[in-house]
Each structure stands twice: as structure tokens, then as C-alpha cells.
Design an enzyme around this catalytic site. Sequence first.
Site: not given
Lengths: 248, 106
Positions: A64, A67-68, A164, A167-168, A205, A209
Site C-alpha cells: 500500500c 503507491c500511497h 430500520c 427503531c432507530h 452489524r 440487525c
Amino acid sequence: MRRLALLLCLLATVAQAAPRSGYDDAGPQVRAMQDDDDANPGFLWVQQGAALWSRPDGSASKSCADCHGDASTLRGVAARYPAFDAKLRRPVTLAQRINLCRTDHQAAPALAPESDALLGLTALVGLQSRGLPIAVDAGGPNRPFVEAGEHFFRTRQGQLNLSCANCHEERAGHRLGGALIPEGHANGYPQYRLEWQTMGSLARRLRACLIGVRAEPLAPDAPDAVALELYLAVRARGLTVETPAVRP
Amino acid sequence: MPRPLINVPKKVKRGDAFDIRILIAHPMESGQRRDDKGQPIPREIIHSFLCTYGGEEVFRAEFFPAISANPFLTFSARAVDSGQIVFTWTDDLGATQFDSVEITVE
């Protein structure tokens, strides 16, 4: 007339209600864990990511860093993800971008989702944007995907027939059993969850849910999964990146 | 297994107490869970931990299955002489790992 102006003002404040980070809903011990880089277990993954960053890989034998340069050059990048990829003509998540980098530039195999290596690299890149406001692009070519993500967010599904938003949004701040329902902003992924006893991605996550409402969990690379992640990022604008966050 | 995160001040004044903090990467599998097929997952925890400073034992701990994954320990010691602080821990697989840091006492 004055009443109308007052109503408009009120509507404007409701629309602009600042999003509340899961950090503010966590207990003092969990917040202390996140605040202290020596006590935050997420840094075990950041450390692994930093080791991988400078290790050449793939048949191109490039790292990585080749290049970076230093990882700190990617400051602000994670705050813009998921971002639109002109070649693929769809938005990609940060983890997908890292894997595209691997396959396209390093000629290395993509890292498995939820692998320590991929979580580590994503956490390392995410950490560079810690403290910066989420700056994902909701317009331009991203717009239809944001709309698809919002549609998913507001669609009732599963045997419990919940969206979603049920609830949220509608019940955020209330309790589900003993647990507080957070607003569900994705501003600290990949994050260390005490419940998991490990680091995990937003995709994990979201699967949890969906299983919770007894719906079909999204496949890792399903178009809806990225659209939902994109909408969640748009929805979390106003918060800062907390990667690697700690949550209960 | 990645290296632990260790936080010890580089320099301490002689006679001062200082904090030693270590976060060890370990799954700490309790032995009380079952896998997808219903088979018990064998216990795999760190069961003993030892810290020495200049060759002398300053902290020892026994761990049990209720300790979380990636255990974080913090304790303190009094600065005597410059030297090495060595951490050693052993898990159920019998693997003993160690790591160390240097401390300068002035």
C-alpha cells in the site's frame, strides 16, 4: 402569518436535529475505553493494518505504501466513503475499495470480509480521518443509491415486520428490553463491540440487525447493502468519524 | 497473534511510582460456548501472567474464563533502576509468549 413562520421555524429545527452518536449513549466505562488509545482494543487491529500497509503483496509485489506513501496521506478519505466508483458505476465501501486496490494494483487476492487483515487495513485508513466530519457525497451519481438505501431503511421487513426507521428513528432513545436503542449512526466502523468481543464491520452489524427482526440478512456484496451503508453515512452527516469506536 | 499494546513511560524519576498498562490480543474462549454444530468450543484462555522489572517479579495474575477477550491490565511499580520490564503469559494451548520494554530511571 406569524403562526406560519413559527411553524416553519419549528419544522426547520426538527429537520436539523443534530444526529446523536452512539458514543453519547454508551456508558462512561465504554467511552473511557474508546478515548484511551492504549485501552481501546481496536488499536490491536490498527497495529495489524499498519504492518500490512508496508508489506509487499500480490504478483505485482507492491505494498500500500509504495503507491500511497504514509497512511496519514489518506486523511479525510474514510470520511467520504462509501464513494462512487466511476469504473464500476456504483458506490463502493472503504473495505471494497481496499480490496479493489488489492486486485487491480497489487494483483493480490481480495481479503475475506471480516478477516483481521481487512478489518485492520480499514481501521488504519479510518483512523486517519478520526475527528473529521463525515463528508459523504449525497448528490451526483450517488443520488439514486442514497434513495435506494433510504427506501431499504424505511421498508418494513422480516417476521417482526419492522423497518430500520421504526427503531432507530421513531424509538431511538427508548429501550428494547434493558438496552437503549441508539440512533444507529455508522460513524465509527470498523468498531470494537464488547458484545462481539472483537472488531467488526458495518456489514456485520447490519446482518445482526436484520437477523434480529427475522429478515433475510444481506449478502456481503449485495447492492442493497452498499446503498444502505451509503444512506447511513448521509444520515450521519454532522457527526465526526470515530474509527475505531468502542460500543457495548 | 498480533503484538500487545504496551504503555510504560520512557523516563521516570527514581523513587516515583509509574503505571504499567498492557492490552494483550487473545480470544479468551471461555469453553462454555458451542459452535454451529452444537459441539463445545474448547477453552482457550490465558491462565497466567507475570511481569518482571529488572529481573524482579512486580505483578502476577491468574486468569479465569470470565475475563474478556483482549484483556487489558493496568498496575503500578516504583522506579528503582533503569532496566527491562518483561511480560510473560501462558495460555491453554501451552504457548508462552513474552514482550518487553525498556525504562530509563533518572
